[in-house]
Design an enzyme around this catalytic site. Structure first.
Site, PDB file in Angstrom:
ATOM      1  N   SER A  73       0.940  -1.168  -0.013  1.00 41.21           N
ATOM      2  CA  SER A  73      -0.088  -0.068  -0.113  1.00 41.21           C
ATOM      3  C   SER A  73       0.910   1.253  -0.092  1.00 41.21           C
ATOM      4  O   SER A  73       0.263   2.275  -0.256  1.00 41.21           O
ATOM      5  CB  SER A  73      -0.848   0.089   1.122  1.00 41.21           C
ATOM      6  OG  SER A  73      -1.923  -0.927   0.797  1.00 41.21           O
ATOM      7  N   ALA A  74       2.317   1.095   0.220  1.00 36.77           N
ATOM      8  CA  ALA A  74       3.058   2.505  -0.018  1.00 36.77           C
ATOM      9  C   ALA A  74       2.727   2.851  -1.223  1.00 36.77           C
ATOM     10  O   ALA A  74       3.133   3.955  -1.672  1.00 36.77           O
ATOM     11  CB  ALA A  74       4.358   2.138   0.355  1.00 36.77           C
TER      12      ALA A  74
END
Length: 395
Positions: A73-74
């Site tokens: 999710s970065a």
């Protein structure tokens, strides 16, 4: 691991960061990782150690300076930058309905969803009633059709909840409607290239050999490290197959094989970007200033938009208090960053990238060992604390 076993260099004053990085291997079960930090556009930390693959043993290839990993999710922070850059260029109105650019989205109660609602996790579509298989999820047209048809679970713009997987198709479909280009291609030309950042959404075959294998790890029992027990409500939410929490993460079912070439080649901006630590840090450095005297991506006004609070309080998906700007997590209990003005995004299980304009710090951490944490991974937090300790005002 001894400090002497850590590769790379730190600028004078940042020695505590090297010590914390080594301690993660000794105390928290780190297998392979890298960390890069920029200050005022210049690199001050560049560290790597361990094995390239999480299941590494004697004889396995070591982590190298250019080793890259999936950052989960970065990736959302990179996708947010793409949409904010379109706004900065006058091509995307944050207050316009999403359906103005993407007519198929104007269905099932989503007609008044604004672009800023989508970025701030207020769109109300964190789940899919009919989850997509990994093969379907990789098809941007199928993903776009699925979220366009989905009825919201709350009135868009009235509440917030983490769009763990659906953020992929919301952002990629919107960008493609505005630009006519696939999001991975646009990011390569509009973000990674100008910033000189080693990051990819849709891994090119030519780069496949530098990506290590990821997998789950646990901290050693002997570590004595503090184990934070999640609140009962959080535990129950993840255990309940009917909860928004489980359904949001299960929008792709079954879970994809994140080490497969097909998954890495897909462009899912919620979950499968690939980066080196330097690439992630350099990306954030380019948002807040010139990097090595070169490109700056965000104007000061766009930085202000990125980190202005748009969502705060109980998150209907993560079941904890979260804070979001436009596409970025903000400093808070769910995702502690360097300071009150920091903005960035963690990757579930480990990775973290952020910028802190007040100190000029940009931070990128990638790892092949995934832990159960969704936001505040203890290894990343140890490194953030060490960076804070290394700043002149803290010494």
């Amino acid at each position: 691991m001894d400090v002497a076993d850590v590769n790379g260099a730190v600028a004078e004053g940042f020695e505590p960061v090297r010590e914390a990085f080594a301690a993660n291997f000794e105390l928290l079960g780190e297998r392979g990782a890298a960390l890069a930090v920029y200050r005022d556009g210049h690199q001050v930390v560049d560290l790597w150690a361990g094995s390239r693959d999480v299941e590494g043993s004697a004889g396995t290839a070591p982590w190298e300076r250019g080793t890259a990993q999936i950052v989960r999710s970065a990736t959302k922070g990179v996708a947010a930058a793409a949409l904010l850059l379109l706004h900065q260029r006058g091509e995307l109105d944050l207050d316009a309905p999403v359906g103005e650019y993407w007519p198929e989205y104007k269905t099932a109660g989503k007609e008044h969803t604004r672009v800023r609602d989508l970025l701030a996790h207020r769109a109300g579509v964190p789940v899919l009633d009919r989850p997509l298989t990994p093969e379907q999820a990789a098809d941007p047209d199928l993903g776009a059709a699925a979220v366009a048809a989905q009825a919201p679970v709350w009135e868009p713009g009235t509440d917030h909840g983490y769009h763990a997987q659906t953020y992929s198709w919301l952002t990629s479909a919107l960008l493609q409607r505005v630009t006519g280009r696939p999001i991975g291609e646009w990011i390569a030309d509009g973000i990674a290239g100008p910033a000189g950042a080693e990051l990819w959404l849709g891994l090119p075959q030519a780069e496949a050999g530098r990506v290590g294998r990821i997998g789950r790890i646990e901290a050693p029992e002997k570590s004595g490290a503090l184990k934070v027990r999640p609140k009962r409500a959080v535990t129950e939410a993840y255990a309940d197959p009917d909860s928004l929490t489980r359904r949001a993460f299960a929008a792709i079912t079954p879970l994809p094989d994140e080490n497969s070439p097909a998954y890495r080649a897909a462009a899912l901006p919620a979950s499968n970007g690939i980066a080196t630590a330097d690439g992630l840090a350099r990306f954030y450095a380019s948002l807040i200033g010139e990097v090595d005297g070169g490109t700056r991506l965000f104007t000061p006004e766009t930085v202000r938009l990125a980190r202005t609070e748009h969502s705060a309080g109980p998150d209907r998906v993560l079941v904890v208090n979260t804070r979001f700007g436009l596409g970025y997590m903000l400093h808070g209990s769910a995702s502690p960053l360097l300071g009150p003005g920091s903005f960035g995004h963690p990757g579930r299980g480990g990775a973290l990238g952020f910028a802190d304009p007040e100190s000029g710090i940009a931070f990128g951490y990638v790892t092949n060992g995934l832990r159960t944490s969704v936001t505040a991974d203890p290894r990343a937090q140890a490194l953030v604390r060490a960076v804070r300790k290394s700043l002149p005002d803290a010494r």
